[in-house]
Scaffold this active site. Structure first.
Site, PDB file in Angstrom:
ATOM      1  N   ARG A   1      31.575  51.524  40.069  1.00 39.48           N
ATOM      2  CA  ARG A   1      32.972  51.756  39.726  1.00 39.48           C
ATOM      3  C   ARG A   1      33.640  52.544  40.837  1.00 39.48           C
ATOM      4  O   ARG A   1      33.087  53.512  41.365  1.00 39.48           O
ATOM      5  CB  ARG A   1      33.101  52.513  38.388  1.00 39.48           C
ATOM      6  CG  ARG A   1      32.799  51.668  37.157  1.00 39.48           C
ATOM      7  CD  ARG A   1      33.858  50.591  36.947  1.00 39.48           C
ATOM      8  NE  ARG A   1      33.635  49.777  35.772  1.00 39.48           N
ATOM      9  CZ  ARG A   1      32.997  48.618  35.766  1.00 39.48           C
ATOM     10  NH1 ARG A   1      32.500  48.139  36.904  1.00 39.48           N
ATOM     11  NH2 ARG A   1      32.853  47.937  34.655  1.00 39.48           N
TER      12      ARG A   1
ATOM     13  N   ASP B   1      32.047  47.473  46.955  1.00 39.71           N
ATOM     14  CA  ASP B   1      32.466  46.280  46.222  1.00 39.71           C
ATOM     15  C   ASP B   1      33.508  46.650  45.175  1.00 39.71           C
ATOM     16  O   ASP B   1      34.038  45.783  44.487  1.00 39.71           O
ATOM     17  CB  ASP B   1      31.258  45.615  45.547  1.00 39.71           C
ATOM     18  CG  ASP B   1      31.614  44.273  44.918  1.00 39.71           C
ATOM     19  OD1 ASP B   1      32.246  43.450  45.614  1.00 39.71           O
ATOM     20  OD2 ASP B   1      31.276  44.050  43.741  1.00 39.71           O
TER      21      ASP B   1
ATOM     22  N   GLU C   1      41.685  49.686  42.875  1.00 41.98           N
ATOM     23  CA  GLU C   1      41.554  48.243  43.066  1.00 41.98           C
ATOM     24  C   GLU C   1      42.436  47.403  42.146  1.00 41.98           C
ATOM     25  O   GLU C   1      42.724  46.243  42.451  1.00 41.98           O
ATOM     26  CB  GLU C   1      40.098  47.808  42.879  1.00 41.98           C
ATOM     27  CG  GLU C   1      39.579  47.912  41.453  1.00 41.98           C
ATOM     28  CD  GLU C   1      38.142  47.393  41.353  1.00 41.98           C
ATOM     29  OE1 GLU C   1      37.933  46.443  40.588  1.00 41.98           O
ATOM     30  OE2 GLU C   1      37.259  47.934  42.023  1.00 41.98           O
TER      31      GLU C   1
ATOM     32  N   HIS D   1      35.126  43.244  44.507  1.00 43.21           N
ATOM     33  CA  HIS D   1      34.495  43.242  43.176  1.00 43.21           C
ATOM     34  C   HIS D   1      33.798  41.895  42.932  1.00 43.21           C
ATOM     35  O   HIS D   1      34.025  41.216  41.928  1.00 43.21           O
ATOM     36  CB  HIS D   1      35.523  43.518  42.081  1.00 43.21           C
ATOM     37  CG  HIS D   1      34.934  44.229  40.898  1.00 43.21           C
ATOM     38  ND1 HIS D   1      35.473  45.367  40.375  1.00 43.21           N
ATOM     39  CD2 HIS D   1      33.845  43.960  40.145  1.00 43.21           C
ATOM     40  CE1 HIS D   1      34.746  45.769  39.337  1.00 43.21           C
ATOM     41  NE2 HIS D   1      33.745  44.921  39.191  1.00 43.21           N
TER      42      HIS D   1
END
Length: 329
Positions: free
Chosen positions: A234, A258, A263, A295
């Protein structure tokens, strides 16, 4: 059952439509994110299906309740985006997908580590321009390196097993130790020791108010100089500005992300024709030792199949039994 999907992508339609052949629900897909303003679009639905960057705060949940929504299904493992106390007070059951191909995220974690270490992304671009020089592409042997895993649940364990195959020494930190990790040869230590000893640190824990910005300036300063940090968990676990300062000083040698703490404004969208308005994200992308993916860790056919099947089964259980094994509220 009528189900409204928020933040739906084209691949969500493919995999949920396929899984729904066994359930017979009525599925409505919206590319709109879920929040207090868009909750009205769920009018007439018995359930909504939300994703990681939707905002299910008290105002949103209250609006969903007034629209007649009875159940909330998350097509992800994390539930930090939901005000659980408000959901409980409104008697809105919330279900999630706690385990969907942990190997998918673990393998993406290793892809980030190997790519960033051996500079394969840069080498690919060089060779396409007929540049075959090796200068600037020096990596290190993963074999024999010490890797610290923060979180040893399903994804953390899948990552540990792969790293063990590479010949890495494993350190772990988890409030709930996993005997399987120790059987694999892993050693549980306190965070300070993990920071001090690990050559690579990989995050595999859920986000909570207690661990928000777990990786902050003090944590980064306590790490081994030149450490590699990987976050496929996260975004809010990492203080982005502190990471930028550590990259500038050289304390942080490599950073693979990622996920990103802001985001929701950018990921899962094509912004190639626009100017990024996030200065921190723009700055991160200027570093040659930073690798960012959008992600993508969960994104395999196997994982999407499991996510769709488990999500719909969760809603079926709520409708038929009034409860579900994957219920968080």
């Amino acid at each position: 059952m009528n189900i409204v999907f928020y933040s739906a992508q084209s691949y969500d339609r493919v995999f949920f439509d396929r899984a729904n052949q066994s359930f017979g629900f009525t599925l409505h897909y919206l590319d709109t994110p879920l929040n207090a303003e868009t909750a009205r679009l769920a009018s007439g639905a018995q359930a909504v299906c939300a994703f990681v960057n939707d905002v299910l705060d008290e105002a949103c949940l209250d609006a969903l309740k007034h629209q007649g929504v009875s159940w909330i299904a998350l097509r992800c493992a994390g539930f930090n985006q939901v005000d659980l106390e408000a959901a409980k007070a409104l008697q809105l059951p919330v279900v999630r997908v706690p385990g969907y191909s942990p190997e998918a995220v673990a393998e993406h974690t290793l892809a980030l580590i190997l790519t960033l270490n051996r500079h394969t992304h840069r080498a690919y671009n060089r060779v396409r321009e007929s540049n075959f020089q090796l200068q600037g592409l020096l990596g290190f042997n993963l074999h024999g390196k010490t890797v610290g895993l923060i979180g040893t649940g399903q994804i953390g364990m899948a990552t540990a097993q792969i790293l063990k195959g590479f010949g890495c020494e494993l350190l772990g930190y988890d409030p709930y130790p996993n005997q399987v990790f120790e059987a694999l040869g892993g050693e549980y230590v306190e965070l300070g020791e993990l920071y001090r000893r690990a050559d690579i640190i990989s995050l595999h824990c859920p986000l909570s108010p207690e661990n928000h910005h777990l990786i902050n300036g003090a944590a980064l300063a306590a790490m081994k100089p030149g450490v590699m940090l990987v976050n496929t968990s996260r975004g809010g676990l990492v203080d982005t500005r502190a990471a930028i300062m550590a990259l500038k000083s050289g304390q942080l040698g490599y950073l693979a992300l990622d996920v990103y703490e802001q985001e929701s404004e950018f990921f899962f969208r094509d912004l190639s024709d626009e100017i990024l308005t996030d200065d921190d994200l723009s700055r991160l992308m200027t570093f040659p030792n930073v690798l960012i993916t959008g992600h993508q860790g969960f994104f395999t056919g196997e994982a999407l199949t499991q996510i769709a099947e488990i999500t719909l089964a969760n809603l079926r259980d709520l409708a038929e039994k009034g409860q579900c094994d994957n219920q968080v509220v």
